[in-house]
Design a protein around this motif. Structure first.
Motif, PDB file in Angstrom:
ATOM      1  N   LYS A 169     -17.634  12.864  -2.682  1.00  0.00           N
ATOM      2  CA  LYS A 169     -16.596  13.118  -3.686  1.00  0.00           C
ATOM      3  C   LYS A 169     -15.318  12.386  -3.314  1.00  0.00           C
ATOM      4  CE  LYS A 169     -17.530  17.583  -5.828  1.00  0.00           C
ATOM      5  NZ  LYS A 169     -17.285  19.015  -5.683  1.00  0.00           N
ATOM      6  N   ILE A 170     -14.617  11.951  -4.351  1.00  0.00           N
ATOM      7  CA  ILE A 170     -13.369  11.212  -4.140  1.00  0.00           C
ATOM      8  C   ILE A 170     -12.177  12.159  -4.261  1.00  0.00           C
ATOM      9  CG2 ILE A 170     -11.925   9.342  -5.046  1.00  0.00           C
ATOM     10  CD1 ILE A 170     -14.511   8.077  -6.105  1.00  0.00           C
ATOM     11  N   VAL A 215     -20.509   7.095  -2.608  1.00  0.00           N
ATOM     12  CA  VAL A 215     -19.836   7.834  -3.676  1.00  0.00           C
ATOM     13  C   VAL A 215     -20.865   8.391  -4.662  1.00  0.00           C
ATOM     14  CG1 VAL A 215     -18.460   7.458  -5.763  1.00  0.00           C
ATOM     15  CG2 VAL A 215     -17.598   6.708  -3.562  1.00  0.00           C
ATOM     16  N   VAL A 216     -20.693   9.660  -4.993  1.00  0.00           N
ATOM     17  CA  VAL A 216     -21.593  10.319  -5.946  1.00  0.00           C
ATOM     18  C   VAL A 216     -21.106  10.053  -7.376  1.00  0.00           C
ATOM     19  CG1 VAL A 216     -22.406  12.557  -6.760  1.00  0.00           C
ATOM     20  CG2 VAL A 216     -22.163  12.144  -4.315  1.00  0.00           C
ATOM     21  N   LEU A 217     -22.023   9.701  -8.247  1.00  0.00           N
ATOM     22  CA  LEU A 217     -21.676   9.480  -9.654  1.00  0.00           C
ATOM     23  C   LEU A 217     -22.564  10.373 -10.519  1.00  0.00           C
ATOM     24  CD1 LEU A 217     -21.463   5.584  -9.684  1.00  0.00           C
ATOM     25  CD2 LEU A 217     -19.564   7.197  -9.696  1.00  0.00           C
ATOM     26  N   LYS A 264       0.816  -1.212   0.000  1.00  0.00           N
ATOM     27  CA  LYS A 264       0.000   0.000   0.000  1.00  0.00           C
ATOM     28  C   LYS A 264       0.855   1.270   0.000  1.00  0.00           C
ATOM     29  CE  LYS A 264      -1.051   0.887   4.838  1.00  0.00           C
ATOM     30  NZ  LYS A 264      -2.091   0.991   5.849  1.00  0.00           N
ATOM     31  N   SER A 265       2.098   1.151   0.504  1.00  0.00           N
ATOM     32  CA  SER A 265       2.960   2.337   0.533  1.00  0.00           C
ATOM     33  C   SER A 265       3.337   2.818  -0.869  1.00  0.00           C
ATOM     34  CB  SER A 265       4.220   2.045   1.339  1.00  0.00           C
ATOM     35  OG  SER A 265       4.907   0.951   0.775  1.00  0.00           O
ATOM     36  N   SER A 266       3.202   1.930  -1.863  1.00  0.00           N
ATOM     37  CA  SER A 266       3.551   2.345  -3.223  1.00  0.00           C
ATOM     38  C   SER A 266       2.312   2.705  -4.044  1.00  0.00           C
ATOM     39  CB  SER A 266       4.332   1.236  -3.932  1.00  0.00           C
ATOM     40  OG  SER A 266       3.464   0.146  -4.190  1.00  0.00           O
ATOM     41  N   MET A 267       1.136   2.635  -3.398  1.00  0.00           N
ATOM     42  CA  MET A 267      -0.105   2.888  -4.137  1.00  0.00           C
ATOM     43  C   MET A 267      -0.672   4.267  -3.810  1.00  0.00           C
ATOM     44  SD  MET A 267      -1.712  -0.884  -3.408  1.00  0.00           S
ATOM     45  CE  MET A 267      -2.918  -1.160  -4.694  1.00  0.00           C
ATOM     46  N   LEU A 268      -1.560   4.728  -4.669  1.00  0.00           N
ATOM     47  CA  LEU A 268      -2.239   6.001  -4.435  1.00  0.00           C
ATOM     48  C   LEU A 268      -3.521   5.751  -3.631  1.00  0.00           C
ATOM     49  CD1 LEU A 268      -2.724   9.043  -4.933  1.00  0.00           C
ATOM     50  CD2 LEU A 268      -3.682   8.449  -7.154  1.00  0.00           C
ATOM     51  N   ARG A 269      -3.601   6.398  -2.465  1.00  0.00           N
ATOM     52  CA  ARG A 269      -4.800   6.228  -1.643  1.00  0.00           C
ATOM     53  C   ARG A 269      -5.836   7.290  -2.015  1.00  0.00           C
ATOM     54  NH1 ARG A 269      -6.728   7.763   3.938  1.00  0.00           N
ATOM     55  NH2 ARG A 269      -7.998   6.002   4.634  1.00  0.00           N
ATOM     56  N   LEU A 270      -7.069   6.863  -2.136  1.00  0.00           N
ATOM     57  CA  LEU A 270      -8.165   7.789  -2.403  1.00  0.00           C
ATOM     58  C   LEU A 270      -9.153   7.714  -1.242  1.00  0.00           C
ATOM     59  CD1 LEU A 270      -8.808   6.876  -6.147  1.00  0.00           C
ATOM     60  CD2 LEU A 270      -7.518   8.798  -5.292  1.00  0.00           C
ATOM     61  N   VAL A 271      -9.726   8.854  -0.905  1.00  0.00           N
ATOM     62  CA  VAL A 271     -10.728   8.855   0.167  1.00  0.00           C
ATOM     63  C   VAL A 271     -12.015   9.504  -0.330  1.00  0.00           C
ATOM     64  CG1 VAL A 271      -9.225   8.819   2.186  1.00  0.00           C
ATOM     65  CG2 VAL A 271      -9.742  10.988   1.081  1.00  0.00           C
ATOM     66  N   VAL A 272     -13.107   9.156   0.333  1.00  0.00           N
ATOM     67  CA  VAL A 272     -14.415   9.706  -0.020  1.00  0.00           C
ATOM     68  C   VAL A 272     -14.812  10.712   1.055  1.00  0.00           C
ATOM     69  CG1 VAL A 272     -16.812   9.121  -0.529  1.00  0.00           C
ATOM     70  CG2 VAL A 272     -14.989   7.464  -1.026  1.00  0.00           C
ATOM     71  N   ASP A 273     -15.152  11.946   0.659  1.00  0.00           N
ATOM     72  CA  ASP A 273     -15.532  12.937   1.670  1.00  0.00           C
ATOM     73  C   ASP A 273     -17.032  12.829   1.991  1.00  0.00           C
ATOM     74  OD1 ASP A 273     -17.011  14.320  -0.250  1.00  0.00           O
ATOM     75  OD2 ASP A 273     -15.604  16.003  -0.411  1.00  0.00           O
ATOM     76  N   GLU A 274     -17.504  13.706   2.869  1.00  0.00           N
ATOM     77  CA  GLU A 274     -18.890  13.600   3.334  1.00  0.00           C
ATOM     78  C   GLU A 274     -19.917  13.805   2.233  1.00  0.00           C
ATOM     79  OE1 GLU A 274     -18.962  16.379   6.513  1.00  0.00           O
ATOM     80  OE2 GLU A 274     -18.074  14.963   7.940  1.00  0.00           O
ATOM     81  N   SER A 275     -19.506  14.559   1.197  1.00  0.00           N
ATOM     82  CA  SER A 275     -20.470  14.797   0.123  1.00  0.00           C
ATOM     83  C   SER A 275     -20.376  13.741  -0.984  1.00  0.00           C
ATOM     84  CB  SER A 275     -20.268  16.205  -0.449  1.00  0.00           C
ATOM     85  OG  SER A 275     -19.013  16.280  -1.086  1.00  0.00           O
TER      86      SER A 275
END
Ligand code: ZN
Length: 211
Positions: A40-41, A80-82, A27-38
């Motif tokens: 959005k990623i 997640v909003v699409l 995981k240290s070599s990967m890009l982490r994405l998070v989802v916020d309250e609205s």
């Protein structure tokens, strides 16, 4: 038994499956994405943001699987909003360019700045990391890429990122115009190289809504 538990614990914390292409990686070599309250990623380059995260390996073909159809898997789980792939691409590039600038600021004393200085570096044996601004003129790009090709023929490695916003370089180096920078590759440039590779792949990936 204790050893086995430790191994399991270790693998649980350090290896992740890529959300887009499902490859497993550290995981240290990967890009982490998070989802916020609205819903959005956002990219989380420091891998410290709270909230539900998922990871991308960011290998060459990784992002081609990340479209709204794939992100739809997260819709119920993480709210997640699409659709949002297009907006996500912009957000990823924006935050990555900020982190590229941050890394460059740390390394700027060792950087060759501008055409003449960069062309001079081209004849040295060191492995180079080359950053070319999006706004760089065609003649400059051609001259630089010719030199990169010649370096390749001589067995010298060059990693290049074309298409970084010029503003990013201008801010770091405090010059009015700023089209090209070269750095000798070392342990210190590893993060910068990784961000540059990610930036290039996100920029080059097709916007798709997955339909
Ligand atoms: Zn992947």
């Amino acid at each position: 038994m204790v050893g086995l538990n430790n191994d399991l614990k270790h693998s649980r914390t350090s290896v992740r499956s890529c959300f887009a292409c499902r490859k497993k990686d550290e995981k240290s070599s990967m890009l982490r994405l998070v989802v916020d309250e609205s819903g959005k990623i956002w990219p989380d380059l420091l891998a410290k943001a709270p909230g539900r995260g998922f990871y991308l390996c960011m290998d060459e073909s990784c992002l081609s699987s990340l479209n709204d159809k794939r992100l739809g898997v997260l819709r119920n789980k993480h709210k997640v909003v699409l659709p949002q792939w297009y907006g996500l691409q912009e957000r990823l590039l924006d935050i990555l360019s900020q982190h590229i600038a941050l890394q460059l600021t740390r390394l700027k004393l060792g950087a060759a700045i501008g055409r003449d200085a960069v062309m001079h570096q081209m004849w040295k044996n060191a492995e180079l990391l080359l950053l070319l601004a999006e706004e760089a003129g065609q003649a400059l790009v051609r001259q630089v890429m010719d030199a990169v090709k010649k370096r390749g023929e001589a067995g010298l490695k060059t990693t290049s990122l074309n298409g970084l916003p010029e503003a990013c370089l201008v801010n770091v180096f405090q010059r009015g115009k700023m089209s090209v920078v070269a750095l000798s590759v070392s342990k210190k440039t590893a993060k910068l190289q990784r961000y540059c590779a990610w930036y290039g792949r996100i920029k080059g990936s097709k916007v798709s809504n997955g339909e």
